[in-house]
Every structure is written in structure tokens, then in C-alpha cells.
Scaffold this motif. Sequence first.
Motif, PDB file in Angstrom:
ATOM      1  N   ALA A  66     -67.482  -1.742 -56.685  1.00  0.00           N
ATOM      2  CA  ALA A  66     -67.922  -0.421 -56.248  1.00  0.00           C
ATOM      3  C   ALA A  66     -67.584   0.611 -57.317  1.00  0.00           C
ATOM      4  CB  ALA A  66     -67.242  -0.054 -54.927  1.00  0.00           C
ATOM      5  N   ASP A  67     -66.379   0.525 -57.842  1.00  0.00           N
ATOM      6  CA  ASP A  67     -65.961   1.469 -58.876  1.00  0.00           C
ATOM      7  C   ASP A  67     -66.894   1.415 -60.080  1.00  0.00           C
ATOM      8  OD1 ASP A  67     -63.844   2.171 -57.320  1.00  0.00           O
ATOM      9  OD2 ASP A  67     -62.357   1.055 -58.461  1.00  0.00           O
ATOM     10  N   LYS A  76     -72.052  -5.276 -48.046  1.00  0.00           N
ATOM     11  CA  LYS A  76     -73.370  -5.236 -47.423  1.00  0.00           C
ATOM     12  C   LYS A  76     -74.445  -5.567 -48.447  1.00  0.00           C
ATOM     13  CE  LYS A  76     -75.385  -1.577 -46.260  1.00  0.00           C
ATOM     14  NZ  LYS A  76     -76.016  -0.361 -45.682  1.00  0.00           N
ATOM     15  N   GLY A 110     -64.473   3.805 -53.721  1.00  0.00           N
ATOM     16  CA  GLY A 110     -64.122   3.852 -52.304  1.00  0.00           C
ATOM     17  C   GLY A 110     -65.161   3.279 -51.374  1.00  0.00           C
ATOM     18  N   ARG A 111     -66.170   2.668 -51.935  1.00  0.00           N
ATOM     19  CA  ARG A 111     -67.206   2.121 -51.078  1.00  0.00           C
ATOM     20  C   ARG A 111     -67.309   0.604 -51.113  1.00  0.00           C
ATOM     21  NH1 ARG A 111     -69.921   7.571 -51.728  1.00  0.00           N
ATOM     22  NH2 ARG A 111     -67.717   7.863 -52.124  1.00  0.00           N
ATOM     23  N   ALA A 112     -66.173  -0.034 -51.016  1.00  0.00           N
ATOM     24  CA  ALA A 112     -66.123  -1.492 -51.052  1.00  0.00           C
ATOM     25  C   ALA A 112     -67.009  -2.103 -49.975  1.00  0.00           C
ATOM     26  CB  ALA A 112     -64.691  -1.953 -50.855  1.00  0.00           C
ATOM     27  N   ARG A 113     -66.983  -1.493 -48.807  1.00  0.00           N
ATOM     28  CA  ARG A 113     -67.767  -2.033 -47.691  1.00  0.00           C
ATOM     29  C   ARG A 113     -69.245  -2.067 -48.025  1.00  0.00           C
ATOM     30  NH1 ARG A 113     -64.012  -1.316 -42.918  1.00  0.00           N
ATOM     31  NH2 ARG A 113     -65.309  -2.908 -42.004  1.00  0.00           N
ATOM     32  N   TYR A 114     -69.654  -1.124 -48.822  1.00  0.00           N
ATOM     33  CA  TYR A 114     -71.062  -1.057 -49.175  1.00  0.00           C
ATOM     34  C   TYR A 114     -71.409  -2.260 -50.056  1.00  0.00           C
ATOM     35  CZ  TYR A 114     -75.527   0.999 -50.368  1.00  0.00           C
ATOM     36  OH  TYR A 114     -76.873   1.232 -50.504  1.00  0.00           O
ATOM     37  N   TYR A 134     -64.199  -6.423 -54.302  1.00  0.00           N
ATOM     38  CA  TYR A 134     -65.284  -5.576 -53.810  1.00  0.00           C
ATOM     39  C   TYR A 134     -65.071  -4.150 -54.308  1.00  0.00           C
ATOM     40  CZ  TYR A 134     -66.288  -9.408 -50.635  1.00  0.00           C
ATOM     41  OH  TYR A 134     -66.586 -10.637 -50.120  1.00  0.00           O
ATOM     42  N   GLY A 135     -63.836  -3.709 -54.186  1.00  0.00           N
ATOM     43  CA  GLY A 135     -63.528  -2.356 -54.587  1.00  0.00           C
ATOM     44  C   GLY A 135     -63.852  -2.077 -56.046  1.00  0.00           C
ATOM     45  N   LEU A 195     -69.461   3.940 -57.357  1.00  0.00           N
ATOM     46  CA  LEU A 195     -69.332   4.243 -55.936  1.00  0.00           C
ATOM     47  C   LEU A 195     -67.896   4.015 -55.484  1.00  0.00           C
ATOM     48  CD1 LEU A 195     -72.465   2.265 -54.740  1.00  0.00           C
ATOM     49  CD2 LEU A 195     -72.294   4.736 -54.980  1.00  0.00           C
TER      50      LEU A 195
END
Length: 108
Positions: free
Chosen positions: A23-24, A37, A30-34, A19-20, A28
Motif C-alpha cells: 500500500a505504501d 481486496k 494505511g490502506r493495507a485492507r485495500y 500488505y501495508g 496509499l
Amino acid sequence: MEKIWHIITMIPPGRVISYGKVADYAGLPGRARYVSKALKTAPDAMQLPWHRVINSQGKISFKENSAAFQEQMELLRLEGIEVIRGRVKLMNYEWRPDMATLVMAMPF
DNA sequence: TCTTTGACGCTTC
DNA sequence: CGAAGCGCCAAAG
């Protein structure tokens, strides 16, 4: 959101990514959680290879008893990925796109 | 508004 | 390994 999905569509079969990292690559950090979602809300019609996205520990992020967990594990195995106790060896299966690939597919 | 809740991640102990 | 702490942030209540 768009970018995240875009990145995911680029993951080749038989490979996985965290996920991380998604995001990278999507710009984005540091926004793995995003990312998680984004996957949850992604339209099924998009045919995203969501199963190729796992957490940074190489593990499937669903409860071991859940149906989703089982499903993801199967999909991965069908692509020739070895899954032990819901975990895969990132060392062998992590997708490492090169700059050219990313730049090529990502508009500024 | 404030608080809780995630398909997460990294460092420390 | 595993647990704890902290970072991150959109959504839902």
C-alpha cells in the motif's frame, strides 16, 4: 488498484512483502485492507505472485485449515522460503526495493 | 442511509 | 505470544 498490482508484479521470487508495504509503495499509506481486496479481485490471467504478499507479522493471512493457506505455503517453499507454522522470517525474506527501482517503474 | 465485513496494521497492556 | 482498541475504506446487504 492498478498501482497495487504493478507493485506486486515487481516482487522477486524468494522474497515476500506485507500488505501495508505494498500500500505504501503504491502511494496509499494505511490502506493495507485495500491491497487485500485488490488481490482478491485481481484477474487470474494476470499471473500475480499473490503468494508473496503476507501480513506485517510475516504470517499467511488465511485460516490454517483453508486450502488457500496450504497452497500459499507451498508456493513460498518452492521458492526456497522457510515457512514455519504459516509464518516466515521477514527479517530474512522481506523485499526492500530501493528508491531507484520504484521511481524507475512508477510513473508520476 | 446505516451497518457489517474483511487475504490488514500499529500501539498498549 | 495474545487480546483489545482504533484507524482505514470499498462492498454488500
